[in-house]
Design a protein around this motif. Structure first.
Motif, short mmCIF file in Angstrom:
data_model
loop_
_atom_site.label_atom_id
_atom_site.label_comp_id
_atom_site.label_asym_id
_atom_site.label_seq_id
_atom_site.Cartn_x
_atom_site.Cartn_y
_atom_site.Cartn_z
N THR A 40 0.86 -1.19 0.00
CA THR A 40 0.00 0.00 0.00
C THR A 40 0.89 1.23 0.00
N GLU A 89 0.64 3.55 2.03
CA GLU A 89 0.96 3.80 3.44
C GLU A 89 2.21 3.02 3.88
N LEU A 90 2.29 1.75 3.46
CA LEU A 90 3.46 0.94 3.81
C LEU A 90 4.73 1.58 3.26
N ASN A 131 5.61 4.61 5.13
CA ASN A 131 6.17 4.26 6.43
C ASN A 131 7.65 3.90 6.31
C1 LIG Z 1 2.41 2.85 9.25
O1 LIG Z 1 2.86 3.45 10.47
C2 LIG Z 1 1.81 3.75 11.37
C3 LIG Z 1 2.39 4.51 12.52
O2 LIG Z 1 3.50 3.85 13.05
C4 LIG Z 1 1.10 2.46 11.79
O3 LIG Z 1 0.07 2.73 12.68
C5 LIG Z 1 0.58 1.75 10.55
O4 LIG Z 1 0.02 0.51 10.90
C6 LIG Z 1 1.68 1.55 9.53
N1 LIG Z 1 1.09 1.03 8.32
C7 LIG Z 1 1.62 0.05 7.60
C8 LIG Z 1 0.88 -0.38 6.41
O5 LIG Z 1 2.67 -0.49 7.89
#
Ligand SMILES: *[C@@H]1O[C@H](CO)[C@@H](O)[C@H](O)[C@H]1NC(C)=O
Ligand SMILES: *[C@@H]1O[C@H](CO)[C@@H](O)[C@H](O)[C@H]1NC(C)=O
Ligand SMILES: *[C@@H]1O[C@H](CO)[C@@H](O)[C@H](O)[C@H]1NC(C)=O
Ligand SMILES: *[C@@H]1O[C@H](CO)[C@@H](O)[C@H](O)[C@H]1NC(C)=O
Length: 399
Positions: free
Chosen positions: A336, A338-339, A342
């Motif tokens: 994703t 988001e990943l 991160n």
């Molecule tokens: C991205 O980082 C946030 C904050 O640390 C966390 O809550 C979230 O689960 C993470 N998402 C992924 C897809 O790793």
């Protein structure tokens, strides 16, 4: 502080040793007592702080120090063997000789893989954008060490880029041999100034321009290195490595490095330290100790000879947080935006020791003294993640 300590030790001995004499010759002029005291104090000083240590030299004149240094017991420094001396001379010479910067400096991408590369299409996209800014001149070269079978290529950048390779057994010295084989082949091109070791499960996290500047605009190699006092760190050390490799210098780190040209030549030039790891750091070494040269040879070697020349973290991200034998693998469903956000925003490197009380060492990733995100690449990605990665690659790299 040191001078004060020396003085105290001197005074104590002065009171104990010359005391009977003082009583026996009470009438003697006090200058004899003073002289005897001074001499005994000097001897104690000189013995406690051998002349190479400047503390004793501050107490007395430096001339006196030099004159006495000839008959004092030698400092307990190990004498190097002929091989060690020649290794050290060669290493120092390499470190003092920066490479001639070519007209077209390149980065060598060295892939260590059993066969075909599942993310070749993604790398193809990555390399395509290397031409956007600087005409059509290649600023990279690709090398593939395929240890099991001849790869099938889908990208022109990978065509005919296989080097002559050999079998690789996980955890054995053949892994280090493959790394050295890749370095040798890549060093043949004098334009290659920086060398990146990648696996078949690695993906790029940024565009080419970002990666190129990150590696070329600094003088350090991104070699992972930390001290792990636990069973999976120093516990793997074997005393057979003595005298060349001492336990206090034994280090650990992930094998996925990037290395500047001087460091790559240093690795080529080394046979002595390499052979110590080849012979005494292997799976099932002794008392059920499993040592893996690919995790210890380079971290230890560079810690010993150029500790400030390495970053101490790897620019290839991997997630060990699940605490299993293998790191987290990312499949199609995990990919994703988001990943990727991160991973690309992490600006601290983390090392966890294997000691009973796990110690977590966290450090800011400092690039030329400034905090920057740590990672340029990431693993381990499963082949089925390719399509999703292709889809969001322009998004997360901002191309
Ligand atoms: C991205 O980082 C946030 C904050 O640390 C966390 O809550 C979230 O689960 C993470 N998402 C992924 C897809 O790793
Ligand atoms: C790298 O080292 C060379 C020679 O020591 C120096 O001229 C250059 O400015 C350094 N580059 C960086 C980015 O620190
Ligand atoms: C890496 O660690 C060594 C000590 O092991 C240290 O001297 C060196 O400065 C560190 N490198 C960087 C770039 O901070
Ligand atoms: C990337 O994708 C995310 C989520 O799909 C979206 O919010 C974001 O605007 C996109 N970024 C770019 C640069 O296209």
């Amino acid at each position: 502080m040191k001078t004060a300590q020396v003085w105290r030790i001197g005074m104590k001995d002065m009171q104990i040793l010359p005391a009977p004499r003082q009583r026996a010759h009470l009438k003697k002029p006090t200058w004899i007592i003073v002289l005897v005291s001074l001499v005994s104090m000097f001897l104690v000083c000189a013995y406690v702080y051998p002349p190479h240590n400047s503390a004793a030299c501050y107490v007395f004149s430096s001339n006196g120090c030099n004159a006495f240094s000839n008959w004092l017991p030698p400092a307990p420094v190990r004498e190097f063997t002929d091989e060690e001396i020649s290794s050290r001379v060669v290493i120092r010479e390499i470190l003092n000789t920066p490479p001639v910067v070519p007209k077209n400096p390149k980065i060598a991408f060295m892939f260590l893989s059993p066969g075909s590369l599942p993310f070749e299409k993604l790398w193809d996209k990555f390399f395509q954008f290397s031409f956007v800014w600087q005409g059509n001149e290649d600023r990279f070269s690709v090398y593939v060490h395929a240890s099991k079978e001849k790869p099938v290529h889908v990208s022109r950048y990978f065509l005919n880029r296989e080097i002559r390779s050999d079998k690789v057994v996980w955890g054995k010295i053949s892994m280090v041999d493959a790394e050295r084989r890749l370095l040798t082949n890549a060093l043949k091109d004098p334009d290659n100034l920086h060398f990146i070791l990648l696996s078949d499960s690695c993906i790029p996290l940024h565009d080419f321009e970002y990666v190129y500047n990150y590696l070329m605009d600094t003088n350090i190699s991104f070699i992972d290195c930390f001290e792990d006092p636990g069973p999976h760190g120093s516990g793997r050390y074997s005393e057979h490595m003595l005298p060349e490799v001492e336990k206090k210098d034994f280090r650990k780190g992930a094998q996925w490095f990037t290395m500047k040209r001087q460091h790559a030549i240093m690795v080529m030039a080394d046979n002595l330290y390499y052979s110590k790891f080849r012979d005494y750091c292997k799976p099932g070494m002794e008392r059920n100790i499993n040592c893996y040269s690919d995790e210890h040879y380079l971290p230890t070697f560079f810690y010993m000879f150029d500790p400030t020349g390495i970053a101490n973290w790897s620019v290839t991200h991997v997630d060990w947080s699940e605490g299993k034998w293998h790191p987290k693998s990312y499949g199609a469903q995990d990919i994703t935006y988001e990943l990727m956000q991160n991973i690309t925003s992490i600006a601290e490197s983390v090392h966890v020791t294997s000691a009973e009380r796990k110690e977590i060492q966290t450090r800011s990733c400092l690039w030329n003294g400034n905090q920057r995100p740590c990672y340029l690449f990431a693993r381990k990605f499963l082949p089925d993640a390719l399509d999703n990665l292709m889809h969001i690659f322009p998004n997360y790299t901002g191309i």
